[in-house]
Design an enzyme around this catalytic site. Structure first.
Site, PDB file in Angstrom:
ATOM      1  N   ARG A  67    -102.379 -55.160 -25.918  1.00 55.74           N
ATOM      2  CA  ARG A  67    -101.497 -53.990 -25.962  1.00 55.74           C
ATOM      3  C   ARG A  67    -101.444 -53.522 -27.405  1.00 55.74           C
ATOM      4  NH1 ARG A  67     -95.955 -55.657 -23.688  1.00 55.74           N
ATOM      5  NH2 ARG A  67     -97.244 -55.842 -21.810  1.00 55.74           N
ATOM      6  N   HIS A  94     -99.153 -59.748 -26.918  1.00 53.83           N
ATOM      7  CA  HIS A  94    -100.106 -58.786 -26.350  1.00 53.83           C
ATOM      8  C   HIS A  94    -100.852 -58.030 -27.449  1.00 53.83           C
ATOM      9  CE1 HIS A  94     -99.312 -58.955 -22.026  1.00 53.83           C
ATOM     10  NE2 HIS A  94     -98.015 -59.086 -22.315  1.00 53.83           N
ATOM     11  N   ASP A 101    -100.880 -60.451 -18.466  1.00 55.45           N
ATOM     12  CA  ASP A 101     -99.924 -60.299 -17.373  1.00 55.45           C
ATOM     13  C   ASP A 101    -100.739 -60.245 -16.092  1.00 55.45           C
ATOM     14  OD1 ASP A 101     -97.839 -60.110 -19.215  1.00 55.45           O
ATOM     15  OD2 ASP A 101     -97.823 -57.915 -19.189  1.00 55.45           O
ATOM     16  N   GLU A 158     -90.503 -64.106 -17.586  1.00 57.48           N
ATOM     17  CA  GLU A 158     -91.438 -63.269 -16.815  1.00 57.48           C
ATOM     18  C   GLU A 158     -92.454 -64.154 -16.098  1.00 57.48           C
ATOM     19  OE1 GLU A 158     -91.341 -59.482 -19.921  1.00 57.48           O
ATOM     20  OE2 GLU A 158     -93.111 -60.753 -19.854  1.00 57.48           O
ATOM     21  N   HIS A 161     -96.236 -63.350 -17.105  1.00 57.15           N
ATOM     22  CA  HIS A 161     -96.698 -63.345 -18.496  1.00 57.15           C
ATOM     23  C   HIS A 161     -97.131 -64.737 -18.958  1.00 57.15           C
ATOM     24  CE1 HIS A 161     -96.667 -62.143 -22.814  1.00 57.15           C
ATOM     25  NE2 HIS A 161     -96.352 -63.424 -22.973  1.00 57.15           N
TER      26      HIS A 161
END
Length: 185
Positions: A67, A94, A101, A158, A161
């Site tokens: 990301r 990320h 994910d 999460e 994740h």
């Protein structure tokens, strides 16, 4: 740092890169194209996880990998929630190409029941909750077991994740520095 593109052809995964669509918590695309990248160590560990899952009749659907820092900022600007998002000043696992994910798919290509959707920012998304169905708890434990056996660490809040241990040893990268062309056309 070199990033490896994670493709269906080379990794036998299904790609559903949510931040390239409006099907994410912001309601709008963050990336301009569907692409998933990981740093070399993470790509190797993903390959191990894929092999383990396949031996049990499962595949992965990937929601996000690398990301860019611009995307980390955009997500934080939309929803500044430190329980589910990394503050841009800290950098995200990320943005280091060190996190993925994902969810598990059965032999028919259907996602296993996990009790919440990807990116549901709720305590029901946390590992170890008993307020989701027994099936979802078992599926989360299966995913956790596969990913842990492949050398991944998890994030308690999460179920989807996973990240490398000590991800901050890698530098954060912008879209331009990474050369991924995810934030621009």
């Amino acid at each position: 740092m070199t990033l490896v593109e994670i493709t269906k052809a080379h990794f036998d995964v299904a790609l559903d890169i949510r931040y390239a669509t409006d099907n994410n918590f912001t309601g709008a695309p963050i990336y301009t194209r569907q692409a998933c990248y990981l740093n070399e160590e993470a790509a190797d560990k993903l390959a191990t996880a894929i092999r383990l899952a396949k031996s049990m009749g499962y595949r992965f659907r990937l929601f996000d990998g690398f990301r860019p820092t611009e995307a980390v900022q955009a997500l934080w600007d939309h929803t500044p929630n430190p329980h589910y998002l990394s503050h841009p000043a800290n950098g995200s696992p990320h943005s280091r190409g060190a996190a993925i994910d994902l969810t598990l798919l059965d032999e028919a290509g259907e996602a296993l029941e996990m009790g919440t959707e990807f990116d549901a920012m709720t305590p029901l998304s946390h590992h170890g909750v008993t307020e989701v169905s027994a099936e979802a708890q078992q599926n989360r434990a299966l995913l956790l077991g596969i990913m842990s056996a492949a050398g991944w660490d998890f994030y308690m809040n999460e179920w989807w994740h996973y990240q490398l241990f000590k991800p901050r040893r890698f530098a954060t990268l912008s879209d331009k520095a990474a050369g991924t062309r995810m934030m621009q056309e």
